[in-house]
Design a protein around this motif. Structure first.
Motif, mmCIF file in Angstrom:
data_model
loop_
_atom_site.group_PDB
_atom_site.id
_atom_site.type_symbol
_atom_site.label_atom_id
_atom_site.label_comp_id
_atom_site.label_asym_id
_atom_site.label_seq_id
_atom_site.Cartn_x
_atom_site.Cartn_y
_atom_site.Cartn_z
ATOM 1 N N ASN A 253 45.175 35.910 39.340
ATOM 2 C CA ASN A 253 45.921 36.977 38.659
ATOM 3 C C ASN A 253 46.711 37.827 39.658
ATOM 4 O O ASN A 253 47.859 38.209 39.393
ATOM 5 C CB ASN A 253 44.965 37.870 37.875
ATOM 6 C CG ASN A 253 44.340 37.159 36.684
ATOM 7 O OD1 ASN A 253 44.894 36.163 36.191
ATOM 8 N ND2 ASN A 253 43.204 37.634 36.222
ATOM 9 N N THR A 254 46.109 38.108 40.803
ATOM 10 C CA THR A 254 46.792 38.918 41.818
ATOM 11 C C THR A 254 47.998 38.173 42.389
ATOM 12 O O THR A 254 49.073 38.764 42.574
ATOM 13 C CB THR A 254 45.816 39.280 42.952
ATOM 14 O OG1 THR A 254 44.691 39.975 42.398
ATOM 15 C CG2 THR A 254 46.483 40.167 43.986
ATOM 16 N N GLN A 257 50.830 38.426 40.044
ATOM 17 C CA GLN A 257 51.558 39.690 40.146
ATOM 18 C C GLN A 257 52.517 39.686 41.340
ATOM 19 O O GLN A 257 53.631 40.204 41.256
ATOM 20 C CB GLN A 257 50.568 40.844 40.276
ATOM 21 C CG GLN A 257 49.684 41.063 39.046
ATOM 22 C CD GLN A 257 48.723 42.211 39.245
ATOM 23 O OE1 GLN A 257 49.123 43.358 39.439
ATOM 24 N NE2 GLN A 257 47.429 41.911 39.197
ATOM 25 N N GLY A 260 55.556 37.820 40.491
ATOM 26 C CA GLY A 260 56.456 38.618 39.663
ATOM 27 C C GLY A 260 57.316 39.550 40.496
ATOM 28 O O GLY A 260 58.523 39.710 40.236
ATOM 29 N N LEU A 321 49.961 42.275 47.633
ATOM 30 C CA LEU A 321 50.428 42.971 46.433
ATOM 31 C C LEU A 321 50.724 44.434 46.755
ATOM 32 O O LEU A 321 51.728 44.993 46.277
ATOM 33 C CB LEU A 321 49.379 42.867 45.333
ATOM 34 C CG LEU A 321 49.704 43.591 44.025
ATOM 35 C CD1 LEU A 321 50.975 43.034 43.392
ATOM 36 C CD2 LEU A 321 48.529 43.480 43.050
ATOM 37 N N THR A 325 54.343 46.215 46.326
ATOM 38 C CA THR A 325 54.503 47.423 45.510
ATOM 39 C C THR A 325 55.196 48.528 46.307
ATOM 40 O O THR A 325 56.063 49.239 45.792
ATOM 41 C CB THR A 325 53.131 47.902 45.012
ATOM 42 O OG1 THR A 325 52.512 46.854 44.246
ATOM 43 C CG2 THR A 325 53.281 49.136 44.134
#
Length: 372
Positions: A253-254, A257, A260, A321, A325
């Motif tokens: 899942n990480t 992200q 994305g 991540l 960010t």
């Protein structure tokens, strides 16, 4: 001619009898001996009985000095035997009785003609033991003059005798393991791990331990404890598997992200050549490699190693991540230059300055020309 009957008491219970080849045997056991209790572990004080029929198949001349030897580890031993000819008890209803732990009979015991057989009955009491262990219920074989067993003539029936104290100790050990398992399940629930499979096996183990505590049948209690240990082992494996799967899923899942964010930079912001984006992709690939190693361990059912690898991958992915960010916050949602190609920006800036300067210079000359 006299016939030899290798009268070895065949306490032969299907799973416990050590079968011997018949090539060197001078006797045959007719059918399976009748044993009571027929199966299972034994407890101190329990009575055991055996009944068998043995028929000769060779002449005594070949083994004239041999003996038929019987033995038992039980207490209160009682051997009862007689010769039968054509189905008739040749003892006249008065069979021979012996309480010897080692009973030896001459091979010349059977010297009648006709359908001969040696009928042997045994009974004994299970002795007390200091620890659960295997004992010989009966053993019978043919021995020579030096009491050495003839090849392939030994039969033995062995059973496990349960020490009641061991049962109580094992119950305590099982309960300690069960409590540790419960704590592990509760801990994993708090981490968001799916513990349903482990919980099912935990419940099975707990029920088996409760049954073991409730029964006075020590052999039955040991069976329940064995079932409980098997269920707890399955629960521990299921818990380890679920924990590893949680770590793998979190990492996946990480990484999703991160993908994305990278897509946002490359497609929407046209920052594919930005060094920060390149760094993100590099770190993302490193995390993905560790995740791949975790999946390999998972497929090999090495759940502990799979979880460790997945945790390493998650740490890499999570830091990546965080980096992505931060870059996105720096860039913002508006127009963005691609700072990853700084020399190009500088060149473009210089070009713009030169163009502006040229335009101003041209306008200035026109103005002077008009005044002149």
């Amino acid at each position: 001619m006299r016939t030899i009957t290798k009268v070895l008491i065949g306490l032969l219970i299907a799973a416990c009898l050590v079968q011997a080849a018949s090539a060197s045997s001078s006797y045959t056991v007719s059918g399976n001996p009748t044993v009571s209790p027929s199966s299972g572990d034994l407890t101190p004080g329990e009575k055991v009985t055996v009944s068998m029929k043995i028929t000769p198949k060779e002449t005594a001349d070949k083994y004239e000095n041999d003996m038929l030897e019987f033995y038992s580890d039980l207490d209160n031993i009682k051997w009862t035997y007689y010769v039968s000819v054509d189905g008739k008890d040749m003892s006249g209803g008065k069979p021979t009785v012996s309480s010897s732990r080692n009973l030896r009979l001459s091979v010349w015991l059977l010297e009648y003609k006709g359908d001969e057989a040696l009928i042997v009955d045994f009974e004994g009491t299970v002795p007390k033991v200091t620890s659960t262990q295997e004992k010989i219920v009966t053993r019978y074989r043919q021995v020579d003059a030096d009491y050495k067993a003839r090849e392939n003539t030994e039969y033995a029936i062995k059973r496990t005798i349960v020490n009641p104290q061991d049962v109580q100790t094992n119950i305590g050990t099982a309960k300690t393991r069960l409590n540790t398992l419960k704590a592990g399940i509760d801990e994993k629930i708090a981490l968001g791990v799916d513990t349903s499979a482990a919980q099912t096996k935990y419940d099975e183990a707990k029920a088996a331990i409760n049954r073991a505590e409730a029964t006075s049948d020590y052999a039955a209690a040991l069976k329940e404890l064995t079932a409980a240990q098997d269920a707890m082992a399955a629960a521990e494996t299921a818990l380890s598997q679920a924990w590893a799967q949680k770590a793998i899923t979190d990492t996946q899942n990480t990484i999703g992200q991160i993908d994305g964010i990278i897509t946002y930079f490359e497609v929407e912001r046209k920052m594919g050549t930005d060094q920060r984006v390149i760094n993100l992709k590099t770190q993302r690939d490193l995390a993905a490699q560790s995740l791949s190693a975790a999946n390999e361990k998972m497929n090999a059912k090495d759940y502990n190693s799979a979880r460790i690898k997945a945790t390493e991958a998650y740490q890499k992915a999570n830091s990546t991540l965080t980096m992505g960010t931060q870059v996105r916050q720096e860039v913002g949602e508006g127009f963005s230059f691609n700072f990853g190609n700084l020399p190009l920006y500088i060149g473009a800036g210089v070009l713009i300055v030169l163009i502006v300067a040229g335009v101003l210079h041209f306008r200035g000359r026109r103005k002077w020309d008009e005044l002149g």
